[in-house]
Design a protein around this motif. Structure first.
Motif, PDB file in Angstrom:
ATOM      1  N   THR A  92     -22.013   6.986   1.026  1.00  0.00           N
ATOM      2  CA  THR A  92     -20.947   6.899   2.202  1.00  0.00           C
ATOM      3  C   THR A  92     -19.804   7.855   1.990  1.00  0.00           C
ATOM      4  N   GLN A 126     -21.640  10.349   6.505  1.00  0.00           N
ATOM      5  CA  GLN A 126     -20.287   9.949   5.923  1.00  0.00           C
ATOM      6  C   GLN A 126     -19.381   9.634   7.339  1.00  0.00           C
ATOM      7  N   HIS A 129     -19.990   6.314   8.869  1.00  0.00           N
ATOM      8  CA  HIS A 129     -19.519   5.416   8.038  1.00  0.00           C
ATOM      9  C   HIS A 129     -18.006   5.137   8.189  1.00  0.00           C
TER      10      HIS A 129
END
Length: 213
Positions: A92, A126, A129
């Protein structure tokens, strides 16, 4: 190793120092860039996070990489070398923790580009997230170091998100330095800690709150 993705002392000056002591010249200031030469952004952040932790200012750590080890060699009895490993799940962001009662979650990147930050250095999962963290009231952001001019910035997630969406629609594939200077907060490196980024984070929150009003 092959890795595969699945997808202080007080100073008291001497009285009346001899005239020949520096020939009247001032002592040169310590070169911060030289004293930290060779350190990566990760090193600098880890040291800063240790400083914050020791003083009770924040609890922020680098996330462990979720690796599945496949092959290990033992060149000696007390040594092991990982030869092959896989990411069990896509990573992440680099860092997370708690500061001032808020969950913080951020990615750290370096670039040698002088005028922009290439978005190829981050991944869609990413961005996803960080959006999830932001939607839950957490603080998501990015710290970028421009290596050539040696400048550091705390990038607010809204700028990152809008730049990503622009790229997805066929627009530019980077965030311009001019955009970053306008929307981000620059972090001036020091000694202890090397990267005091919490004041920059507080400024980012102030900007976000004022924009939402």
């Amino acid at each position: 190793m092959g890795i595969n993705y699945p997808n202080g002392k007080k100073f008291t000056p001497a009285e009346n120092p001899p005239a020949r002591q520096n020939n009247g010249r001032k002592k040169p200031k310590k070169d911060l860039s030289f004293s930290n030469r060779g350190k990566t952004l990760e090193d600098e952040l880890n040291e800063s996070n240790s400083y914050y932790l020791s003083r009770g200012q924040a609890v922020i750590h680098k996330k462990p990489v979720p690796l599945q080890i496949v092959k290990v060699d033992y060149p000696s009895r007390n040594a092991a070398v990982v030869r092959e490993a896989y990411f069990r799940t896509p990573s992440t962001t680099d860092y997370n923790g708690v500061w001032n009662g808020k969950h913080v979650d951020f990615e750290a990147k370096e670039t040698r580009n002088k005028t922009s930050f290439p978005l190829k250095n981050i991944h869609e999962h990413q961005i996803r997230h960080m959006k999830q963290v932001s939607d839950q009231g957490g603080v998501a952001f990015m710290i970028i170091r421009f290596a050539i001019p040696d400048r550091y910035f705390a990038i607010p997630f809204p700028l990152l998100e809008s730049s990503w969406e622009r790229m997805q629609k066929g627009g530019r594939k980077s965030i311009g330095l001019d955009e970053i200077e306008k929307a981000a907060v620059e972090i001036s490196p020091g000694m202890y800690p090397r990267l005091d980024y919490l004041p920059a984070l507080e400024q980012l929150l102030g900007k976000t709150e004022s924009e939402e009003q």
